[in-house]
Design an enzyme around this catalytic site. Structure first.
Site, PDB file in Angstrom:
ATOM      1  N   GLU A 429       0.207  -1.077   0.081  1.00 40.65           N
ATOM      2  CA  GLU A 429       0.050   0.008  -0.145  1.00 40.65           C
ATOM      3  C   GLU A 429       0.556   1.912   0.220  1.00 40.65           C
ATOM      4  O   GLU A 429       0.704   2.261   0.513  1.00 40.65           O
ATOM      5  CB  GLU A 429      -1.096  -0.073   1.446  1.00 40.65           C
ATOM      6  CG  GLU A 429      -1.998  -1.442   1.027  1.00 40.65           C
ATOM      7  CD  GLU A 429      -2.732  -1.411   2.140  1.00 40.65           C
ATOM      8  OE1 GLU A 429      -2.923  -0.347   2.725  1.00 40.65           O
ATOM      9  OE2 GLU A 429      -3.676  -1.824   2.660  1.00 40.65           O
ATOM     10  N   GLU A 505      -3.562  -8.968   0.095  1.00 41.04           N
ATOM     11  CA  GLU A 505      -4.252  -9.347   1.906  1.00 41.04           C
ATOM     12  C   GLU A 505      -5.920  -9.072   1.778  1.00 41.04           C
ATOM     13  O   GLU A 505      -6.624  -8.439   1.189  1.00 41.04           O
ATOM     14  CB  GLU A 505      -3.293  -7.306   2.311  1.00 41.04           C
ATOM     15  CG  GLU A 505      -3.621  -7.550   3.661  1.00 41.04           C
ATOM     16  CD  GLU A 505      -2.996  -6.627   3.875  1.00 41.04           C
ATOM     17  OE1 GLU A 505      -1.692  -5.947   3.836  1.00 41.04           O
ATOM     18  OE2 GLU A 505      -3.317  -5.742   5.024  1.00 41.04           O
TER      19      GLU A 505
HETATM   20  C1  GAL Z   1      -3.967  -2.739   5.397  1.00 39.59           C
HETATM   21  C2  GAL Z   1      -2.389  -3.011   5.871  1.00 39.59           C
HETATM   22  C3  GAL Z   1      -2.212  -3.904   7.398  1.00 39.59           C
HETATM   23  C4  GAL Z   1      -2.661  -3.549   7.928  1.00 39.59           C
HETATM   24  C5  GAL Z   1      -4.088  -4.156   7.975  1.00 39.59           C
HETATM   25  C6  GAL Z   1      -4.726  -3.779   8.910  1.00 39.59           C
HETATM   26  O1  GAL Z   1      -4.169  -1.674   4.798  1.00 39.59           O
HETATM   27  O2  GAL Z   1      -1.939  -3.362   4.729  1.00 39.59           O
HETATM   28  O3  GAL Z   1      -0.724  -3.747   7.480  1.00 39.59           O
HETATM   29  O4  GAL Z   1      -2.757  -2.248   8.722  1.00 39.59           O
HETATM   30  O5  GAL Z   1      -4.852  -2.742   6.573  1.00 39.59           O
HETATM   31  O6  GAL Z   1      -6.166  -4.337   8.112  1.00 39.59           O
END
Ligand code: GAL
Length: 814
Positions: A429, A505
């Protein structure tokens, strides 16, 4: 074979002097590696020194306090506009500031080359040998090598090694740990010339059941005038030599060769066969050959590919990742890496059916990669959470310009021979994904990765589909990966040239083990007065979703190539949705809690991912004094399609999974059940309507005894091995008392010591390393560490108030 360099009279003289020297010394040190993990001294203030072994995390003992790294900021990524206090964001542990480590070491007289290999030191390590700065690395998450040949005593006397570290506030979005948290080793040789420590690259050009073609490249450290050969010996998983041959160096001191293996045993997560590749550097002088250096590597024979038609392929077979993201901390052990803890993690994840991990958002430890190689876990090895544009004030943005190439180079050179690694990730991100500069940086990173490793695809977690398409960021990726944004998959996918899409993710569902709120409604960013999240697995953040939502896309869209769930285990820091709530200092995202105890969600994933074994899991627990007659929904997580539920023998109906419903496609839910104490029984049916199994949950009676269960009752007497003992308070029939919060005390006698405890409660401020802790929902985990002497060890767990006491015997063996 080619001669290196120009022959001149002087050079010949040097060569003959050196070679005579070498022939003499060759007899005693070709290549030695020595662990430097013990006998360190550590100080934070320069005067009070304590004896420690590494891996060591100076902050994990606490105390927890919101004053440590109190980040008063607006987390833009979470949509916050106003700066507020984020108390537990980086774990509320004292990791900021300076720390110094020192120890002595010696090398035999005649040592010509010596180097220190650090697997990671948090952070900004400056390495001094005998008072002189010998090396420095800025990024705390990376491995690095310091050549100390010019700084050591040549006469075999003791050298003083000192490592200065410094951690800056607001440098992390989670708990980074502090100290020399990964191993250090000393490599030395009586030859200036040798194999580069990270000089080997093994590329599997193709591999199938019939044959594999393997390309080997190796580089020489300080090649002098002479003829060099590389002897390669490949041994199969059963110890049989498969091939042995030599290959000459080119004019630059590099080796490059290719060979074939017939009927290879292919590496997969299900069959993690490892071959041993031995590389020996041989110098040929006037017909006389001598071995200058030798390395052994465990390699796996497997091929990887991503393509439009088949997505991700391992050994020519396409598969979708069933992956989880993991931060590097090991809960109560902090960042101090430990092999037994890593093995436990992977064992639990594999039982759940996972086949991949993403080392979010940083370089993995070597031990972790070794465990993934040998146990069979694919890896997306990541490097950065930010590039040049900042996410936190003192993040990687401070280092980007000067360090990004060096950091990527070390990541890949250090890890490229691990068969488990199937993909590199260069970021997460990244704020620049909006801008053309971001795409340029991404392109350069990809080019560098390909140069260092032509075999693995490169990705970067993206979370702005429109911006990523507009800026070209999504187009240059080998593997386009979306973090969340499931609602944009179907609409934006046709614009991606790659022809497939990874859930780099996913989920970010939040839950607390054993904790349930009523009614069981779905919700985003829900906050409850007690700082916990619902165990019904129905809560997430505004940007995230539930497991079921990802599975719909993974199961129905042929172009998805799998997912990496945020996260496998809870981790220290980032207590979303309680970022501004105190006390709360660790995450709720884990499928398993911070102690490594499965939440209900573990069984949900298992029911879908583990295709080898059946799952039947009922929730919630069935001990609800005061809820008599009240609606208390019951869920069953199972791979079976239908089931009937009974409360004290009364049927609550037989139901089936429903493909058209968001939550009933993968779960069986009876939402109108009224609580009455007694017995909850589920009977599951297979696709043919035949009874396939059942599970019973009972109301707990009075607490009767403590139950102690070790993950491994026998551990190695190596001073590092760990046994993880789950402590549960149960009634006389063995039913867990699900609300028990008794204060327990621990002691270990014999051939082991007490290491830490953890109960998985994100709001607890009890230090992990004190030998006392409250049960959380009736359970906690005690970690016992082996000494280096064999013998028996006894763990005693005592509840002073109730008088309950239990002991467990562990075997510590050589
Ligand atoms: C994502 C990020 C992670 C964590 C996660 C929590 O956007 O890449 O590191 O913060 O959100 O939902």
């Amino acid at each position: 074979m080619r001669r290196i360099g120009l022959l001149s009279l002087l050079a010949c003289l040097c060569l003959s002097l050196q070679s005579q020297d070498m022939t003499k010394e060759m007899e005693y040190i070709t290549h030695q590696e020595k662990s430097l993990n013990d006998n360190w001294q550590f100080t934070r203030d320069g005067s009070n020194w304590q004896n420690v072994n590494i891996p060591h995390d100076w902050a994990i003992s606490g105390p927890f306090d919101k004053k440590w790294d109190l980040q008063v900021t607006a987390i833009k990524e979470n949509g916050e506009e106003r700066a507020t206090e984020h108390s537990g964001r980086s774990g509320a542990l004292p990791w900021i500031g300076r720390g110094t480590y020192r120890r002595t070491f010696s090398v035999p007289p005649g040592t010509k080359y010596a180097a220190l290999v650090f697997d990671g030191a948090m952070a900004d390590p400056h390495v001094y040998v005998n008072g002189k700065l010998a090396g420095h690395w800025a990024y705390g998450y990376n491995a690095f090598i310091v050549n100390i040949s010019d700084y050591i005593h040549q006469d075999g006397s003791e050298n003083l090694l000192q490592v200065d570290l410094e951690n800056l506030e607001e440098s992390n979005r989670w708990y980074p740990g502090a100290g020399i948290y990964r191993p250090v080793k000393l490599v030395y040789s009586s030859h200036v010339t040798g194999l580069d420590h990270w000089g080997l690259s093994t590329n599997i050009l193709y591999a199938n059941d019939w044959k594999a073609e393997i390309e080997i490249k190796h580089s020489i450290r300080t090649p002098l005038l002479g003829d060099y050969l590389l002897r390669i010996t490949l041994t199969d998983p059963d110890g049989n030599d498969i091939t042995q041959f030599t290959t000459p160096a080119d004019g630059m001191g590099n080796f490059h060769t290719q060979f074939r293996v017939l009927h290879p045993k292919l590496w997969t997560p299900e069959s993690p066969w490892l071959y041993n590749l031995k590389t020996e550097l041989i110098e040929n002088l006037n017909g006389q050959e001598g071995v200058l250096d030798c390395q052994n590597h465990k390699i796996g024979i497997r091929s990887i590919r991503v393509c439009r038609e088949h997505g991700f392929e391992l050994n020519g077979v396409s598969r979708k990742f069933k992956g989880v993201c993991l931060h590097h901390d090991l809960g109560p052990l902090g960042a101090a890496v430990n092999k037994a803890a890593l093995i436990r993690q992977i064992r639990l994840l594999k039982d759940m059916g996972a086949d991949a991990i993403r080392t979010s958002h940083n370089m993995p430890s070597t031990w972790q990669m070794e465990v993934c190689d040998s146990m069979g876990m694919m890896v997306m090895a990541e490097s950065f959470d930010a590039w040049s544009d900042a996410k936190v004030k003192n993040g990687y943005n401070r280092l980007w310009d000067e360090w990004w190439q060096r950091d990527i180079t070390n990541l890949i050179e250090n890890h490229r021979n691990h068969p488990s690694i199937v993909m590199w990730s260069v970021g997460n991100e990244i704020p620049e994904q909006w801008k053309p500069e971001g795409t340029m940086r991404y392109t350069k990173l990809i080019e560098l990765c390909h140069k260092l490793d032509p075999t693995r695809p490169v990705t970067c977690g993206m979370d702005q589909p429109d911006a990523d398409l507009a800026s070209g960021f999504a187009l240059v990726a080998d593997v386009p990966g979306y973090n969340y944004r499931i609602k944009r998959y179907e609409e934006t996918f046709p614009k991606l040239p790659q022809g497939f899409l990874l859930g780099s993710e996913t989920a970010s569902t939040v839950s607390t083990r054993g904790h349930y709120y009523f009614p069981d409604e779905c919700g985003e960013n829900k906050m409850w007065p007690d700082g916990q999240c619902s165990g019904y697995d129905t809560e997430c953040c505004w940007w995230s979703n539930l497991p079921d939502d990802d599975w719909r896309l993974q199961d129905d869209m042929p172009w998805t190539i799998g997912e990496f769930v945020w996260t496998g285990f809870d981790y220290l820091g980032e207590p979303t949705p309680y970022d501004q709530y105190w006390p709360s200092r660790s995450s709720y995202f884990g499928i398993l809690d911070l102690a490594g105890l499965p939440k209900d969600r573990y069984w949900l994933y298992r029911s879908h991912w583990n295709t080898q074994e059946h799952t039947i899991h009922l929730l919630p627990h069935w001990t609800w004094p005061g809820r008599e007659g009240k609606v208390t929904p019951v869920y069953c997580y199972t791979d079976y399609p239908s089931a009937e539920l009974f409360v004290n023998g009364k049927s609550q109906g037989r139901i089936s999974k429903d493909k058209s419903s968001r939550l009933d496609r993968y779960r069986l839910r009876w939402r109108e059940v009224k609580y009455e104490p007694g017995e909850l029984r589920v009977v599951v049916y297979d696709n043919n309507g035949n009874k396939a199994g059942e599970q019973v949950v009972r109301t707990a009676g009075k607490p009767a005894r403590l139950l102690l269960e070790a993950d491994r009752p026998t551990i190695k007497a190596d001073g590092n091995d760990l046994s993880f003992v789950t402590v549960s308070l149960v009634d006389k029939n063995g039913t867990l008392c699900p609300d028990a919060a008794n204060q327990l005390e621990f002691s270990v006698k014999g051939a082991a010591t007490y290491k830490a405890a953890c109960n998985g409660d994100a709001t607890s401020l009890e230090p992990f390393t004190q030998p006392t802790m409250k049960l959380f929902h009736g359970q906690l985990v005690v970690v016992v560490q082996a000494s280096d002497k064999a013998g028996n060890a006894t763990l005693t767990v005592r509840d002073r108030k109730s008088g309950l006491k239990q002991t467990l015997q562990l075997n510590v063996v050589k």
